[in-house]
Design a protein around this motif. Structure first.
Motif, mmCIF file in Angstrom:
data_model
loop_
_atom_site.group_PDB
_atom_site.id
_atom_site.type_symbol
_atom_site.label_atom_id
_atom_site.label_comp_id
_atom_site.label_asym_id
_atom_site.label_seq_id
_atom_site.Cartn_x
_atom_site.Cartn_y
_atom_site.Cartn_z
ATOM 1 N N GLU A 68 -3.666 6.810 -3.370
ATOM 2 C CA GLU A 68 -4.015 7.880 -2.266
ATOM 3 C C GLU A 68 -2.081 8.286 -2.008
ATOM 4 O O GLU A 68 -0.777 6.646 -2.001
ATOM 5 C CB GLU A 68 -4.209 8.229 -1.428
ATOM 6 C CG GLU A 68 -5.440 8.026 -1.160
ATOM 7 C CD GLU A 68 -5.977 7.258 0.211
ATOM 8 O OE1 GLU A 68 -5.741 7.374 1.500
ATOM 9 O OE2 GLU A 68 -7.629 7.622 0.519
ATOM 10 N N GLU A 95 10.367 3.321 4.572
ATOM 11 C CA GLU A 95 10.005 3.176 3.781
ATOM 12 C C GLU A 95 11.353 3.561 2.822
ATOM 13 O O GLU A 95 11.973 3.729 1.841
ATOM 14 C CB GLU A 95 9.497 4.106 2.579
ATOM 15 C CG GLU A 95 7.697 4.347 4.021
ATOM 16 C CD GLU A 95 7.052 2.653 2.446
ATOM 17 O OE1 GLU A 95 7.668 2.892 1.697
ATOM 18 O OE2 GLU A 95 6.282 2.209 3.035
ATOM 19 N N GLN A 107 0.772 -0.809 -0.497
ATOM 20 C CA GLN A 107 -0.091 -0.205 -0.050
ATOM 21 C C GLN A 107 0.532 1.217 -0.004
ATOM 22 O O GLN A 107 1.902 1.318 0.335
ATOM 23 C CB GLN A 107 -0.583 0.316 1.366
ATOM 24 C CG GLN A 107 -1.994 -0.539 0.947
ATOM 25 C CD GLN A 107 -3.153 -0.885 2.396
ATOM 26 O OE1 GLN A 107 -2.017 -1.523 3.327
ATOM 27 N NE2 GLN A 107 -4.209 -0.037 2.779
ATOM 28 N N PRO A 108 0.563 2.319 -0.699
ATOM 29 C CA PRO A 108 1.244 3.320 -0.074
ATOM 30 C C PRO A 108 1.708 3.776 1.544
ATOM 31 O O PRO A 108 0.668 3.457 1.746
ATOM 32 C CB PRO A 108 0.031 4.560 -0.695
ATOM 33 C CG PRO A 108 -0.758 4.120 -1.151
ATOM 34 C CD PRO A 108 -0.591 2.739 -0.949
ATOM 35 N N PRO A 109 2.799 4.858 1.209
ATOM 36 C CA PRO A 109 3.561 4.694 2.468
ATOM 37 C C PRO A 109 2.190 5.927 3.433
ATOM 38 O O PRO A 109 1.272 6.068 2.706
ATOM 39 C CB PRO A 109 4.442 5.248 2.464
ATOM 40 C CG PRO A 109 4.482 5.816 1.565
ATOM 41 C CD PRO A 109 3.830 4.996 0.222
ATOM 42 N N ALA A 110 1.960 5.318 4.583
ATOM 43 C CA ALA A 110 1.377 5.712 5.803
ATOM 44 C C ALA A 110 1.545 7.589 5.356
ATOM 45 O O ALA A 110 -0.246 8.161 5.552
ATOM 46 C CB ALA A 110 1.234 5.112 7.241
ATOM 47 N N SER A 140 2.038 7.879 -2.158
ATOM 48 C CA SER A 140 3.067 7.760 -2.979
ATOM 49 C C SER A 140 2.883 6.189 -3.702
ATOM 50 O O SER A 140 2.157 5.819 -3.249
ATOM 51 C CB SER A 140 4.506 7.540 -2.709
ATOM 52 O OG SER A 140 5.093 8.539 -2.366
ATOM 53 N N ILE A 141 3.430 5.590 -4.807
ATOM 54 C CA ILE A 141 2.983 4.468 -4.820
ATOM 55 C C ILE A 141 3.614 2.957 -3.955
ATOM 56 O O ILE A 141 4.858 4.027 -3.288
ATOM 57 C CB ILE A 141 3.909 3.839 -6.248
ATOM 58 C CG1 ILE A 141 5.230 3.549 -6.096
ATOM 59 C CG2 ILE A 141 2.572 4.575 -7.318
ATOM 60 C CD1 ILE A 141 5.916 3.616 -7.082
ATOM 61 N N PRO A 142 3.437 1.712 -3.514
ATOM 62 C CA PRO A 142 3.617 1.060 -2.799
ATOM 63 C C PRO A 142 4.809 0.942 -2.956
ATOM 64 O O PRO A 142 5.572 0.546 -4.067
ATOM 65 C CB PRO A 142 2.766 -0.358 -2.857
ATOM 66 C CG PRO A 142 1.421 0.854 -4.027
ATOM 67 C CD PRO A 142 2.093 1.307 -4.221
ATOM 68 N N LYS A 150 -3.880 5.038 1.666
ATOM 69 C CA LYS A 150 -2.351 4.282 2.212
ATOM 70 C C LYS A 150 -2.500 3.418 3.386
ATOM 71 O O LYS A 150 -4.050 3.249 4.333
ATOM 72 C CB LYS A 150 -2.257 5.902 3.003
ATOM 73 C CG LYS A 150 -2.178 6.982 2.215
ATOM 74 C CD LYS A 150 -1.544 8.312 2.996
ATOM 75 C CE LYS A 150 -1.620 9.571 2.296
ATOM 76 N NZ LYS A 150 -1.240 10.696 3.122
ATOM 77 N N ALA A 151 -1.461 2.856 4.168
ATOM 78 C CA ALA A 151 -1.372 2.250 5.028
ATOM 79 C C ALA A 151 -1.908 2.963 5.987
ATOM 80 O O ALA A 151 -1.838 3.642 6.477
ATOM 81 C CB ALA A 151 0.148 1.795 5.024
#
Ligand code: HEM
Ligand SMILES: [Cu+2]
Lengths: 183, 570
Positions: free
Chosen positions: B174, B259, A5-8, B176-178, B517-518
């Motif tokens: 939403e 990240e 998933q996209p970063p939190a 940035s890409i994972p 998002k996470a």
């Protein structure tokens, strides 16, 4: 599920490192640097380095030089193929041809003497693999590689081919005999 | 947007776009069929290298070894990777796939390439090994097949990139890409570079084989060929690391420790690995030491650093996720309580360990300029790369396939009890196989060699008896791994074609949703590290990493010592 998933945090690049990461990265970087410096250090202090010495050549030119050595220094022949065994003077330039499917000629060197060994291929690529001492280099047609070698063991050595060169690749065998010198 | 074409998998929550789904399925199936061809050739080749069996005659051996190398290293892996690219773009980003028609064209080109190349090899005049070093000539179709395959794969790469663009424009996610998609993106960028190098070398070689060009310089060929051959290994590493992160996320809900670190490590692959192709040329004439050292060290060690970082952060992220679930006793409870019976996890974890300990260490050691002298072209080399591309990449892809069978193919796994053992059999068989191969290489046994006894040679040579023992063990452990590989193919093929459908429904026609998002991590009191030790969030992984480093250092030193014992030369 989160690495998919996209970063939190939108500004994820500002997120601080965990201590475990920082520590490991420093250790790993240090180790990488040590490995990096080992190579130049070995060039200065180590005894086993490949030379940068190589020349462009042609099969005909290389053959001529090898033939001259064979004509001058052959001491005997071996097998029904009459393969010449060459005993060149210590310190001299010596020549070895790789071709389908032999290493030619056979060489006889004196222990603890230094020789400038020139190797090239007459046809395809070959792999110079000296056994059992285990020295391996790539032999490429059109290039003459020069290795300055000092045999410091008295065991006779076999040259096998370890670059695939066609159907009889596995029969491509040569010899470097070692004598105790003084002969 | 046409919502008719989307479905959501109820178990995984993943959203599939129908054309992308079909394409992923077909690529995965084709890849596994190619793996079968590679496996059959592996069996016959291994039975020939096993001295007591020595099955095939020489010409067949070299022919099938060529087939094995090309089908495994190029066709199987890249075909599967295209499926991964589509998965990481269309599925993970919940986006429609860009231009599915062109994707089909790419697939067709790839498969035509596979057929043309294999037909040339089977015909018998293209037993030149996958490297096809000039000036040894092959049937022109050998190169043509590779070129067609590469063009098809290139189309796949562009479709991946196009899908990322669409996803961004249509805002299907939403932020940035994972991370996993980011990893796939690095793989894709490296692939584009690789295929360009491939074109630069294979097109002239094809023309040369047709007689349109006189001469190709052999050193130049090796240089450019390895820009293709080596960086394609970087595609594999980036792809299987992305798969590791994906599986850690799927099985444990793990998120990267940070990240920044994980993404930077992926970037290092792009920035520094291309030039590491130099390590294939360490003992070549006409190339200076300075160039060799620069390209193997500055360039290579930063990429090695990147792999060492992923080697920590992937298990580290699992450890943190497990500790957060309460498995926080001691150093290793998180690992003991991992789902060892689930082949998705066990395969991934064995892949990680095998890649690091066997493939990684041996690769760096033999990539050292001088140490390469005692290893170049011995069977140590295939020992090393079976640890990287078989235990690392192939096993990671196998684990992902177990996950995809219910999710992508909507089938239940047949014989799950057998699938449970498969990663162990394959991974451990390969672990022994690669270790004994490297052992035999240290004794000087040549790679790509039909007869270590030299029976037909005018002059003989006897390897020590230990070399024969080790090659016998290569045969035996190879058989174990082959059984492991056969089980994989059996289970997946039966599941996909004859498996019972998954019970839950996953109808098409749902409205496409946006990928959120996470969840932000809820920091336990005292931060991440509170569940860990020594202020480390993942202390168990750190201990592992130090253990890894210790082995690395010792093995590295041993090899220098061995080198010091050979004849002095300069
Ligand atoms: C159970 C599985 C496998 C077994 C038993 C096996 C066995 C072998 C053997 C015995 C060789 C010959 C070594 C030599 O004489 O030089 C070889 C070569 C090779 N294998 Fe495998 N292999 C397996 C799977 C794979 C896979 C999955 C890949 C790639 C993803 C792969 C890639 C290669 C490559 C690239 C070569 C070198 C070919 C060449 O020298 O041109 N193998 N394998
Ligand atoms: Cu040869």
């Amino acid at each position: 599920m989160s690495a998919i998933q996209p970063p939190a945090e939108t500004i994820w690049w500002k997120q601080p490192l965990d201590r475990v990461e920082g520590t490991w990265i420093s250790i790993a970087l240090l180790w990488s640097l040590i490995m990096f410096f080992m190579m130049p250090i070995w060039h200065v202090y180590g005894k086993q380095n490949l030379s940068n010495e190589a020349y462009r050549t042609t099969p005909a030119a290389f053959m001529a030089k090898t033939q001259a050595m064979v004509d001058e220094y052959t001491v005997r022949t071996e097998t029904d193929m009459q393969l010449p065994v060459v005993h060149p003077p210590p310190g001299s330039d010596i020549y070895l041809i790789g071709r389908l499917w032999q290493w030619w000629p056979l060489l006889e060197l004196e222990k603890d003497q230094t020789y400038r060994l020139h190797i090239s291929s007459m046809d395809w690529q070959h792999g110079f693999s000296l056994q059992p001492v285990n020295i391996n280099t790539q032999i490429v047609p059109g290039y003459e590689m020069v290795l300055t070698i000092t045999p410091d063991t008295s065991e006779d050595q076999t040259i096998i081919c370890n670059e695939y060169c066609g159907l009889n690749h596995h029969t491509m065998v040569g010899k470097i005999y070692i004598t105790d010198g003084g002969s | 947007m046409n919502t008719e074409q989307f479905r959501i998998c109820p178990e995984s929550g993943l959203q599939f776009h129908k054309p992308a789904e079909t394409l992923m399925r077909i690529h995965a199936v084709a890849a596994i069929v190619i793996l079968l061809v590679g496996g059959i050739t592996a069996l016959l080749v291994t039975l020939t290298r096993w001295p007591a069996v020595h099955l095939l005659p020489a010409d067949r051996f070299y022919q099938l070894l060529t087939m094995h190398g090309v089908n495994m290293l190029i066709f199987w892996i890249i075909t599967f990777e295209i499926a991964i690219l589509y998965f990481c773009s269309s599925t993970l980003l919940r986006c429609r796939l860009a231009t599915p028609r062109i994707a089909w064209l790419g697939f067709a080109l790839m498969m035509i390439g596979v057929v043309v190349n294999n037909a040339a090899v089977l015909k018998g005049d293209a037993s030149v090994m996958m490297t096809s070093y000039v000036p040894m000539p092959a049937n022109p179709n050998f190169y043509l097949g590779l070129i067609l395959f590469a063009v098809g794969a290139l189309l796949g790469c562009f479709i991946f990139l196009g899908t990322l663009v669409i996803a961004k424009e249509e805002q299907t996610y939403e932020g940035s890409i994972p991370l996993v998609t980011f990893g796939a993106l690095t793989a894709c960028i490296i692939a584009v570079f690789t295929i360009a190098s491939g074109a630069v070398i294979l097109i002239p070689t094809y023309m040369w084989s047709m007689g349109w060009i006189e001469h190709i310089d052999a050193v130049m060929y090796r240089l450019v060929w390895w820009a293709l051959g080596h960086s394609s290994q970087q595609i594999n590493v980036a792809a299987h690391v992305a798969v590791w992160y994906a599986i850690a996320a799927i099985v444990f809900g793990a998120k990267p420790l940070s990240e920044k670190v994980s993404r930077t490590a992926f970037l290092l692959y792009i920035a520094f690995l291309q030039l590491a192709s130099a390590h294939h040329l360490l003992v070549d004439p006409g190339i200076s030491s300075t160039w060799k050292i620069f390209n193997t060290s500055y360039a290579m060690y930063l990429a090695v650093l990147a792999s060492m970082v992923h080697g920590l952060t992937v298990p580290g992220s699992i450890e943190v996720a497990q500790r957060a679930k309460g498995f926080s006793q001691g150093l290793f409870q998180w690992l003991r309580k991992a789902p060892w019976g689930n082949p998705v996890f066990s395969g991934m974890f064995i892949s990680l360990i095998g890649f690091g300990f066997l493939g990684g260490i041996s690769g760096v050691v033999m990539g050292t300029e001088q140490i390469n002298i005692i290893i170049h072209n011995t069977i140590y080399v295939p020992g090393h790369f079976h640890a990287t591309v078989v235990i690392g990449t192939t096993l990671a892809f196998m684990s992902l396939t177990y996950f995809l069978i219910p999710v992508l193919f909507r089938r239940q796994l047949v014989m799950p009890w057998l699938a449970k053992w498969q990663p162990y059999l394959f991974g451990l068989g390969m672990g022994v196989f690669t270790t004994v191969m490297m052992g035999a290489g240290t004794l000087g046994v040549a790679r790509r060699h039909w007869d270590m006894a030299f029976t037909d040679a005018a002059l003989g040579f006897d390897y020590p008896a230990s070399a024969y023992t080790l090659m016998g063990l290569v045969g035996i452990s190879g058989m174990l791994a082959i059984v492991g590989g056969a089980i994989f193919i059996l289970v997946t093929v039966l599941s996909v074609f004859f498996g019972k459908p998954v019970e839950s429904e996953s109808p098409y026609g749902v409205a496409a949703t946006i990928l959120p998002k996470a969840e932000p991590t809820i920091e336990p009191a005292g931060g991440h590290a509170a569940t860990g030790k020594w202020g480390f969030a993942a202390p168990g992984t750190f201990v592992f990493a130090i253990f890894f480093l210790a082995i690395f250092v010792v093995y590295y030193a041993v090899n220098w010592k061995y080198l010091a014992s050979v004849w002095p030369m300069q």
